[in-house]
Design a protein around this motif. Structure first.
Motif, PDB file in Angstrom:
ATOM      1  N   MET A 198     -20.335  37.673 -18.775  1.00 16.52           N
ATOM      2  CA  MET A 198     -19.298  36.751 -19.208  1.00 16.52           C
ATOM      3  C   MET A 198     -19.394  35.607 -20.003  1.00 16.52           C
ATOM      4  O   MET A 198     -20.420  34.844 -19.465  1.00 16.52           O
ATOM      5  N   SER A 199     -19.023  35.377 -21.379  1.00 18.73           N
ATOM      6  CA  SER A 199     -19.235  34.269 -21.962  1.00 18.73           C
ATOM      7  C   SER A 199     -18.146  33.316 -21.153  1.00 18.73           C
ATOM      8  O   SER A 199     -19.731  31.543 -21.765  1.00 18.73           O
ATOM      9  N   PHE A 200     -17.378  32.940 -21.138  1.00 16.21           N
ATOM     10  CA  PHE A 200     -16.925  32.298 -20.622  1.00 16.21           C
ATOM     11  C   PHE A 200     -15.701  31.927 -19.690  1.00 16.21           C
ATOM     12  O   PHE A 200     -14.564  32.963 -19.567  1.00 16.21           O
ATOM     13  N   ASP A 255     -22.324  28.496 -30.527  1.00  7.77           N
ATOM     14  CA  ASP A 255     -23.167  30.226 -30.661  1.00  7.77           C
ATOM     15  C   ASP A 255     -22.190  31.200 -30.266  1.00  7.77           C
ATOM     16  O   ASP A 255     -22.349  32.193 -29.924  1.00  7.77           O
ATOM     17  N   LEU A 256     -20.721  30.899 -29.753  1.00  9.64           N
ATOM     18  CA  LEU A 256     -19.864  31.988 -29.245  1.00  9.64           C
ATOM     19  C   LEU A 256     -20.468  32.532 -27.926  1.00  9.64           C
ATOM     20  O   LEU A 256     -19.869  33.315 -27.171  1.00  9.64           O
ATOM     21  N   HIS A 257     -21.641  32.011 -26.873  1.00 14.34           N
ATOM     22  CA  HIS A 257     -22.059  32.850 -26.215  1.00 14.34           C
ATOM     23  C   HIS A 257     -21.962  31.623 -25.101  1.00 14.34           C
ATOM     24  O   HIS A 257     -21.467  32.081 -24.052  1.00 14.34           O
ATOM     25  N   SER A 285     -15.238  37.945 -22.456  1.00 14.44           N
ATOM     26  CA  SER A 285     -16.147  38.453 -22.843  1.00 14.44           C
ATOM     27  C   SER A 285     -17.382  37.658 -24.495  1.00 14.44           C
ATOM     28  O   SER A 285     -16.713  36.691 -24.494  1.00 14.44           O
ATOM     29  N   ASP A 286     -18.706  37.693 -23.371  1.00 15.87           N
ATOM     30  CA  ASP A 286     -19.220  37.740 -24.371  1.00 15.87           C
ATOM     31  C   ASP A 286     -19.007  38.549 -25.677  1.00 15.87           C
ATOM     32  O   ASP A 286     -18.371  39.509 -26.004  1.00 15.87           O
TER      33      ASP A 286
END
Length: 328
Positions: free
Chosen positions: A1-3, A52-54, A302-303
């Motif tokens: 999970m990214s955020f 980096d969106l991660h 999500s990532d």
């Protein structure tokens, strides 16, 4: 999970890129409410940034509801952010006004906030509502809400601004009226509601979180519809909902959009997907993590998942997550 947030549910989101930083705007509501279904009546808009969106840095709430009688008197829902030639950023967002604390009946209206730095937002006097000439309204008595939400802003090659909206047609089988609502503007300030961009009876009670985007020189429309809001032949076939995509011949919006060729990108474990281009030029999909396999709500974004065009001309994911909602 990214955020994700520890004390708040996170779901629908949208994105802006200032050239240096990715900006995430997301809906959130406190988990102290107890029932995730209550999050819709308590939604606020938050802001986070990433390179980096991660990995994301959260900056907290940036927009909240207005006074009880305002068009956004109950909650602030999904929107999109665009930048005018003057440098001013505009956030077009959904204002939700529930008519009773005990019923699901609500009226949705599109409003606007403005910013020069993507951090501090000021509400701007604007309300765009469903026109009953073409769109179902609450007074029709055919649906539990006046659906007019999730505005997506697109500028065509002639400089005209288009707003794509989750809406329902004024006619047709009551359940199968989901259409792409449409409004246009020369300047982001004056908006004229237009007829729908799609026809009803396409198999969707609603098309949520619309996005029109050009991926590797080919335009595509993304939207979400969960299983319980499929209609017509899609409901009868027993298929499940999720994130959907339609390949388009053009992004000029000068012809109807045919939804019969819509195909699923994901099942409804992921929802409200957004196609975003990363710093290497690769197109990826982010979505909120909607449900465990047992149906319980997950929360969080999500990532990134790689997007590509398949040989048959449909948009697809290069890979899918193996475990949705797993902790990290």
């Amino acid at each position: 999970m990214s955020f994700a947030l520890t004390d708040h549910w996170v779901w629908d989101f949208w994105h802006a890129d200032d050239g240096d930083t990715h900006h995430l705007f997301y809906l959130h509501a406190p988990k102290s409410l107890g029932d995730p279904e209550l999050r819709h009546r308590n939604a606020r808009i938050g802001h986070a940034t990433s390179t980096d969106l991660h990995h994301w840095e959260d900056h907290g709430e940036v927009l909240r509801p207005g006074a009880p009688d305002d068009f956004d008197g109950t909650a602030t829902w999904t929107g999109s952010v665009v930048r005018a030639d003057t440098g001013l950023w505009s956030m077009f967002y959904t204002g939700s006004r529930f008519l009773s604390p005990y019923e699901v009946t609500n009226v949705e209206t599109v409003g606007r906030a403005v910013s020069y730095d993507l951090t501090t937002w000021t509400k701007f006097p604007l309300e765009v509502s469903a026109n009953p000439r073409w769109y179902e309204t609450l007074s029709d008595g055919t649906w539990h809400e006046e659906a007019w939400r999730d505005p997506w802003i697109h500028r065509d090659s002639q400089g005209l601004w288009h707003m794509l909206i989750t809406a329902r047609a004024a006619a047709g089988t009551s359940r199968d009226r989901g259409v792409i609502g449409h409004a246009t503007s020369p300047d982001l300030e004056r908006w004229s509601v237009q007829p729908p961009l799609s026809a009803p009876q396409a198999g969707f009670a609603h098309l949520e979180v619309l996005q029109l985007v050009t991926i590797d020189h080919r335009p595509a429309l993304l939207f979400s519809c969960d299983t319980k809001h499929l209609a017509g032949h899609r409901e009868q076939s027993g298929m499940g909902g999720g994130i959907w995509a339609v390949a388009l011949d053009s992004d000029t919006l000068d012809r109807p959009i045919d939804l019969t060729s819509a195909t699923k990108l994901t099942d409804e474990n992921l929802y409200a997907g957004r196609a975003i281009q990363n710093r290497t030029g690769q197109w990826v999909l982010l979505a909120f993590e909607n449900a465990h396999h047992d149906g319980t709500f997950v929360s969080g974004i999500s990532d990134p998942l790689s997007l590509h065009w398949s040989p048959d001309g449909t948009l697809a994911l290069s890979h899918t997550p193996t475990t949705v909602g797993a902790s990290r």
